[in-house]
Design an enzyme around this catalytic site. Structure first.
Site, PDB file in Angstrom:
ATOM      1  N   SER A   4       0.834  -1.195   0.000  1.00 12.28           N
ATOM      2  CA  SER A   4       0.000   0.000   0.000  1.00 12.28           C
ATOM      3  C   SER A   4       0.878   1.258   0.000  1.00 12.28           C
ATOM      4  O   SER A   4       1.675   1.450  -0.911  1.00 12.28           O
ATOM      5  CB  SER A   4      -0.941  -0.047   1.215  1.00 12.28           C
ATOM      6  N   ASP A  39      -9.838  -6.088  -3.448  1.00 12.15           N
ATOM      7  CA  ASP A  39      -9.323  -4.919  -2.742  1.00 12.15           C
ATOM      8  C   ASP A  39     -10.323  -3.770  -2.828  1.00 12.15           C
ATOM      9  O   ASP A  39     -10.684  -3.324  -3.910  1.00 12.15           O
ATOM     10  CB  ASP A  39      -7.982  -4.490  -3.351  1.00 12.15           C
ATOM     11  N   HIS A  51      -7.270  -6.068   0.584  1.00 15.23           N
ATOM     12  CA  HIS A  51      -6.138  -5.156   0.505  1.00 15.23           C
ATOM     13  C   HIS A  51      -4.895  -5.729   1.175  1.00 15.23           C
ATOM     14  O   HIS A  51      -3.806  -5.178   1.021  1.00 15.23           O
ATOM     15  CB  HIS A  51      -6.515  -3.826   1.173  1.00 15.23           C
TER      16      HIS A  51
END
Length: 324
Positions: free
Chosen positions: A100, A234, A262
């Site tokens: 991320s 996600d 995610h």
């Protein structure tokens, strides 16, 4: 399998204490967590990876057990911090694994320090498109901090996080990552962590979405092998961004993991470890070539034909994220 907890170590850099864990032996993997998380996000995979590799998982500045000062929370600042941490630890080159926001830091590290980057493994990374969940965009608004101060009051916080974890336990795709959200909200009882999260987010996101992109400089890391791993479901950063990487870098490896959100390294840790190990086993570390980098900068990625004939293949400006 139950693993023992890893000892958290500390080093002070530029007056600020940085926390990290280090385990295993062999080639070095640097694991970078996402926004408002910490090194424990890698708990499901770190011990298996450490069987073959030296694994270093820091708490980025403003996160976890690291200090949370009023400081530089830009991607460049974080990349510099990782270089300095590795230097203190006596480590010259690493494969960088970033999740991320940590994926954005990983890309920035490769851009700033190509001589220290062997490979890139990006896990649902930021920086490949503007789309991001409304919840992330909301962090940049003026009302976010007062609201979180209310929601993290004793009693309110316990009820709220328990509700989030209960929803996560339903097994629905839309709620699968809410246990992570609960952990993040719980961490915001520390007002310094809350402030740091807001500073970090505002450096890379506004109300229209992500404002930082690495695609314009991707060609600078064209010699670095890259793997992109994304959870198919996600809800934070859409999995279709993986195809952006694939389009920009036909040579990069893309793995979209079914039934994962995610945090694919937490949803399917064994598959994640297998993907990483296969990628590492079947690729060679990048070799830094300063003359090549200079040519890329001079020509915006289009290396002249005569240089290609001298041993370097021509590269289009958007040829790769196969290293960014």
């Amino acid at each position: 399998m139950v693993h023992r907890s890893l000892e958290v170590q500390y080093v002070t850099l530029h007056g600020h204490r940085r926390a990290f864990v280090k385990t295993g032996s062999g080639p070095v993997l640097l694991l970078l967590h996402g926004l408002a998380c910490d090194h424990t996000t890698w708990d499901p995979v770190i011990h298996d990876l450490a069987r073959r590799y030296t694994v270093i998982a820091p708490d980025l500045l403003g996160h976890g057990l690291s200090d949370k000062p009023r400081a530089d929370y830009s991607l460049g600042g974080y990349a510099n911090g990782m270089r300095d941490l590795l230097t203190v630890l006596g480590i010259d080159r690493v494969t960088v694994v970033g999740h991320s926001f940590g994926g954005g830091v990983a890309m920035q590290f490769a851009y700033q320090f190509p001589d220290r980057t062997e490979r890139l493994i990006l896990v649902a990374p930021g920086g490949l498109g503007p789309e991001v969940s409304p919840a992330i965009r909301a962090i940049t608004t003026p009302g976010f901090t007062p609201l979180m101060r209310l929601l993290t009051l004793p009693g309110v916080r316990q009820v709220g996080t328990a509700g989030l974890r209960a929803l996560a336990g339903t097994g629905l795709n839309a709620t699968r990552d809410l246990d992570e959200v609960a952990a993040i909200v719980d961490s915001w009882r520390d007002r310094r962590a809350l402030a740091a999260t807001r500073h970090v987010t505002r450096a890379v996101v506004d109300l229209r979405g992500q404002i930082v992109t690495m695609t314009d400089r991707a060609y600078l890391t064209e010699a670095v092998p890259m793997c992109v791993i994304w959870g198919e479901d996600d809800a934070v950063i859409p999995a279709r961004h993986a195809r952006t990487a694939e389009a920009l870098a036909p040579g990069c490896r893309v793995e979209v993991v079914p039934n994962a959100g995610h945090f694919p390294h937490k949803d399917h840790p064994q598959r994640f470890v297998k993907i990483v190990q296969t990628f590492l086993r079947t690729t060679q570390p990048a070799v830094y070539d300063r003359d090549r980098l200079r040519s890329l900068l001079e020509h915006g990625g289009d290396v002249p034909v005569q240089q290609a004939e001298a041993g370097h293949a021509p590269v289009s400006p958007l040829r790769t994220l196969s290293g960014a």
